[in-house]
Scaffold this motif. Structure first.
Motif, short mmCIF file in Angstrom:
data_model
loop_
_atom_site.label_atom_id
_atom_site.label_comp_id
_atom_site.label_asym_id
_atom_site.label_seq_id
_atom_site.Cartn_x
_atom_site.Cartn_y
_atom_site.Cartn_z
N LEU A 196 0.83 -1.21 0.00
CA LEU A 196 0.00 0.00 0.00
C LEU A 196 0.86 1.26 0.00
O LEU A 196 0.52 2.25 -0.65
CB LEU A 196 -0.93 -0.01 1.21
CG LEU A 196 -2.00 -1.11 1.24
CD1 LEU A 196 -2.86 -0.99 2.49
CD2 LEU A 196 -2.88 -1.04 -0.01
N LEU A 197 1.97 1.21 0.73
CA LEU A 197 2.86 2.37 0.75
C LEU A 197 3.44 2.62 -0.64
O LEU A 197 3.48 3.76 -1.12
CB LEU A 197 3.98 2.14 1.76
CG LEU A 197 5.00 3.27 1.91
CD1 LEU A 197 4.32 4.55 2.41
CD2 LEU A 197 6.11 2.86 2.87
N ALA A 198 3.86 1.55 -1.30
CA ALA A 198 4.40 1.71 -2.65
C ALA A 198 3.33 2.22 -3.61
O ALA A 198 3.60 3.11 -4.45
CB ALA A 198 4.95 0.37 -3.14
N ALA A 199 2.11 1.70 -3.49
CA ALA A 199 1.03 2.14 -4.38
C ALA A 199 0.68 3.60 -4.16
O ALA A 199 0.28 4.30 -5.11
CB ALA A 199 -0.20 1.27 -4.15
N VAL B 220 8.06 -0.01 -11.40
CA VAL B 220 8.49 0.06 -10.00
C VAL B 220 7.62 -0.86 -9.14
O VAL B 220 8.13 -1.59 -8.27
CB VAL B 220 8.46 1.50 -9.49
CG1 VAL B 220 8.74 1.54 -7.98
CG2 VAL B 220 9.47 2.36 -10.23
N LEU B 221 6.32 -0.82 -9.38
CA LEU B 221 5.41 -1.64 -8.57
C LEU B 221 5.65 -3.13 -8.80
O LEU B 221 5.62 -3.92 -7.85
CB LEU B 221 3.97 -1.28 -8.90
CG LEU B 221 3.52 0.15 -8.52
CD1 LEU B 221 2.10 0.41 -8.99
CD2 LEU B 221 3.64 0.35 -7.02
N ALA C 212 -1.85 -7.87 -5.29
CA ALA C 212 -3.10 -7.19 -5.65
C ALA C 212 -3.14 -5.78 -5.08
O ALA C 212 -3.59 -4.83 -5.75
CB ALA C 212 -4.29 -8.00 -5.16
N ALA C 213 -2.65 -5.62 -3.85
CA ALA C 213 -2.67 -4.30 -3.21
C ALA C 213 -1.76 -3.31 -3.92
O ALA C 213 -2.00 -2.09 -3.87
CB ALA C 213 -2.27 -4.43 -1.74
N LEU C 214 -0.70 -3.78 -4.57
CA LEU C 214 0.21 -2.88 -5.27
C LEU C 214 -0.48 -2.08 -6.37
O LEU C 214 -0.09 -0.95 -6.68
CB LEU C 214 1.36 -3.68 -5.89
CG LEU C 214 2.49 -4.10 -4.95
CD1 LEU C 214 3.37 -5.14 -5.63
CD2 LEU C 214 3.32 -2.89 -4.55
N PHE C 215 -1.50 -2.66 -6.96
CA PHE C 215 -2.16 -2.01 -8.10
C PHE C 215 -3.56 -1.51 -7.74
O PHE C 215 -4.37 -1.24 -8.63
CB PHE C 215 -2.22 -2.99 -9.28
CG PHE C 215 -0.85 -3.35 -9.78
CD1 PHE C 215 -0.21 -2.57 -10.73
CD2 PHE C 215 -0.17 -4.46 -9.28
CE1 PHE C 215 1.06 -2.89 -11.18
CE2 PHE C 215 1.10 -4.78 -9.73
CZ PHE C 215 1.72 -4.00 -10.68
N ALA C 216 -3.83 -1.36 -6.45
CA ALA C 216 -5.08 -0.77 -5.98
C ALA C 216 -4.87 0.72 -5.74
O ALA C 216 -3.87 1.10 -5.13
CB ALA C 216 -5.55 -1.46 -4.71
N PRO C 217 -5.75 1.58 -6.21
CA PRO C 217 -5.61 3.02 -5.95
C PRO C 217 -5.51 3.28 -4.45
O PRO C 217 -6.29 2.75 -3.66
CB PRO C 217 -6.89 3.61 -6.54
CG PRO C 217 -7.36 2.60 -7.54
CD PRO C 217 -6.96 1.27 -6.99
N GLN C 218 -4.55 4.10 -4.06
CA GLN C 218 -4.26 4.26 -2.64
C GLN C 218 -3.67 5.65 -2.37
O GLN C 218 -2.93 6.20 -3.19
CB GLN C 218 -3.24 3.21 -2.20
CG GLN C 218 -3.16 2.97 -0.73
CD GLN C 218 -4.38 2.26 -0.21
OE1 GLN C 218 -4.77 2.42 0.93
NE2 GLN C 218 -5.04 1.46 -1.05
N THR C 219 -4.01 6.20 -1.21
CA THR C 219 -3.37 7.43 -0.72
C THR C 219 -2.77 7.14 0.65
O THR C 219 -3.18 6.20 1.34
CB THR C 219 -4.37 8.58 -0.62
OG1 THR C 219 -5.36 8.27 0.39
CG2 THR C 219 -5.07 8.84 -1.95
N GLN D 280 -5.18 6.84 3.57
CA GLN D 280 -6.06 5.66 3.66
C GLN D 280 -5.37 4.44 4.27
O GLN D 280 -6.04 3.52 4.72
CB GLN D 280 -6.55 5.29 2.25
CG GLN D 280 -7.47 6.31 1.61
CD GLN D 280 -7.79 5.94 0.17
OE1 GLN D 280 -6.91 5.55 -0.59
NE2 GLN D 280 -9.06 6.07 -0.20
N ILE D 281 -4.06 4.44 4.28
CA ILE D 281 -3.33 3.24 4.68
C ILE D 281 -3.64 2.80 6.11
O ILE D 281 -3.92 1.60 6.34
CB ILE D 281 -1.81 3.44 4.49
CG1 ILE D 281 -1.49 3.56 3.00
CG2 ILE D 281 -1.02 2.29 5.10
CD1 ILE D 281 -0.03 3.83 2.70
#
Length: 570
Positions: free
Chosen positions: A98-101, A109-110, A144-151, A154-155
């Protein structure tokens, strides 16, 4: 022996099976436990999110719920610790993803981050011998979490959902202990007794015309049965070593000693007696306490082994370096190729590659065949289930739970059969946030499966495991030293209390490790010449020494066949 042709060299390149990789086996004795546990762990969070209209958050609760799949073979005291570490490890991998995303949208990179995570998860799971489903579920969630939209904001909330669901999964995993607090230990001991009885049965010994009465014949069927029995006895000891002290554990230890005796001296063992004890252990009744079992003095070696503990983690990580490099390289290349082909979900290719890597190239090939066949059949199942799942979001949740149960119920028979349920479940999970085009999902899944399998296997072939020969040499040395130590104690008229018992168990464990190491080394494509004749000789003399220790300690039961005098053949 004179007149016997030499064994084929281990350095010959092994064949890559097709039909054999798809052959169905027997289901696990406890297949229903992980199947029911994952449904019980996943249903409440999903239904709560459904009621709140926030199924888009299901991926985060699923990270915690899937932890209920782990540690079903461990005693409850050990299970509590292992499940807690699994939940923390799952959450840590999710946090990194999630941090990477949230920090970058660069797909290259992901994918790189996902490959490094997959390698770390594979290595740690193998080094700690976590057991099924090992690293695959951890990698599935983090990828899966790497390619989920994230800020960034939200983490914390998303990790909180994972931890809450993980805590619920921990409770689900521990709940059966209220009814059968010693269930895992009893099952492991019963399995050891049954496999030892199978090896000691006249039918097993009759398959090997070269057997000399102490279980050291060279027939293929007898050798396989002996290896399975030795592995089961070793697993039972590992289970009991992690169980809390008490009269129940002591009684089970005595029974495992009986399985050890059967393994060392099959011709002098009554297999029906072993099977009878195993049947008594399967139920919830009292533990069998035959009057002629070994006394506590013969179990001093168990206490010595328990006090010694396991080797440090760093020593266990070293031999896994080639597997870690294979995983990192294969997952990265699979993700990159998926990006080049324009497939929208490179995480699927990454997870496919991560799921392949086994102890050697031959087993990796078999897993690749199973993965491809299971996924191709699974996309057909997805096409059939989509209309039902699209009726209502509640139907979508229920279908996913049913598929989760089916995957765990079937995967023990063969990995491809479980993948038939895993594939439609993974596709349907993508629709928790919103319905998607089924045809596009099917196309992307097929492409990513093929890319991950082909590129992942190519990486396994390219990254050679030259350490396999070194490990086999170390395992041979360990067996020879353990045998020599046991032989010296046999020659000592007054060995220290528990010393011979501990030596016998150390030799048995060394023989199990030697067989596993030899099998792993023989499945590599590019090994240097490996000493099969020395392996066969070490196993033969090692089992003869085990038989001699059994007779020296007087562990044969009065009801069994009379022991034949047999010294240690060097």
């Amino acid at each position: 022996m004179p007149g016997r042709p030499p064994p084929p060299p281990l350095s010959s390149r092994p064949a890559l099976p097709l039909a054999g990789a798809l052959r169905l086996g027997r289901p696990s004795d406890i297949w229903f436990k992980p199947a029911l546990s994952v449904v019980a762990a996943g249903a409440p969070p999903n239904l709560i999110l459904l009621a709140l209209g926030r199924l888009d958050l299901a991926m985060y609760t699923m990270a915690g719920s899937l932890c209920a799949l782990y540690a079903h073979h461990r005693p409850y005291a050990a299970r509590a610790r292992v499940l807690a570490w699994v939940v923390l490890g799952m959450t840590a991998g999710l946090a990194v993803a999630l941090l990477a995303a949230s920090l970058t949208a660069n797909a290259v990179v992901l994918v790189t981050v996902g490959a490094l995570l997959a390698a770390a998860q594979k290595t740690l799971c193998d080094a700690t011998r976590l057991g099924p489903p090992a690293n695959v579920v951890l990698t599935f969630i983090s990828s899966a979490a790497l390619f989920a939209p994230q800020t960034l904001g939200q983490i914390p909330g998303h990790l909180g959902l994972a931890l809450a669901a993980g805590a619920w999964a921990w409770l689900i995993g521990m709940a059966p202990g209220l009814l059968r607090p010693h269930g895992p230990e009893r099952r492991a001991t019963a399995h050891a007794l049954n496999t030892a009885a199978a090896y000691a049965s006249p039918a097993s010994r009759a398959t090997d015309s070269t057997s000399d009465g102490v279980g050291v014949g060279d027939g293929a069927g007898s050798a396989r049965t002996r290896a399975a029995a030795a592995a089961a006895v070793h697993a039972a000891w590992q289970t009991l070593l992690s169980a809390p002290a008490g009269p129940s554990r002591r009684a089970l230890e005595r029974l495992v000693v009986r399985a050890e005796v059967a393994l060392a001296a099959p011709a002098d063992t009554d297999p029906e007696r072993l099977r009878g004890w195993a049947r008594e252990l399967r139920g919830a009744g009292p533990l069998p306490h035959p009057g002629d079992l070994v006394d506590d003095g013969e179990l001093l070696g168990v206490d010595v082994q328990r006090a010694a503990g396991q080797p440090p983690l760093r020593r266990r990580l070293g031999p896994l370096t080639p597997i870690a490099v294979r995983t990192a390289l294969g997952c990265a290349l699979a993700g990159y190729v998926s990006l080049v082909l324009g497939v929208g979900r490179p995480s699927w290719a990454l997870v496919t590659a991560a799921s392949l890597y086994q102890a050697n190239v031959t087993l990796t090939w078999s897993r690749g065949v199973q993965r491809v066949v299971g996924n191709l059949v699974g996309v057909l199942a997805f096409a059939a289930l989509v209309p039902l799942a699209h009726v209502h979001q509640a139907a979508l949740v229920l279908v996913c739970l049913a598929l989760n149960f089916g995957a765990e119920a079937l995967i023990g028979r063969n990995y491809w059969l479980g993948s038939v349920c895993v594939t439609p479940m993974a596709l349907l999970i993508t629709e928790f946030a919103q319905y998607q085009d089924a045809g596009r999902l099917i196309t992307e899944r097929i492409l990513d499966t093929l890319v991950g399998a082909v590129v992942g296997f190519a990486a396994a072939v390219a990254v050679t495991n030259r350490r396999a020969g070194d490990r086999l040499g170390d395992a041979l040395t360990a067996v020879e030293r353990a045998r020599e130590h046991a032989a010296r104690l046999l020659a000592d008229p007054r060995p220290a209390p528990g010393a011979l018992d501990s030596a016998r168990r150390s030799l048995a464990a060394a023989l199990v490790d030697l067989r596993a190491t030899a099998d792993a080394a023989s499945g590599e494509w590019w090994p240097r010449a490996l000493p099969q004749e020395r392996v066969v000789a070490a196993e033969r003399t090692g089992h003869r020494t085990l038989a001699a220790t059994v007779r020296s300690q007087g562990l044969l039961l009065d009801g069994d066949a009379s022991a034949r005098a047999e010294g240690v053949r060097r």
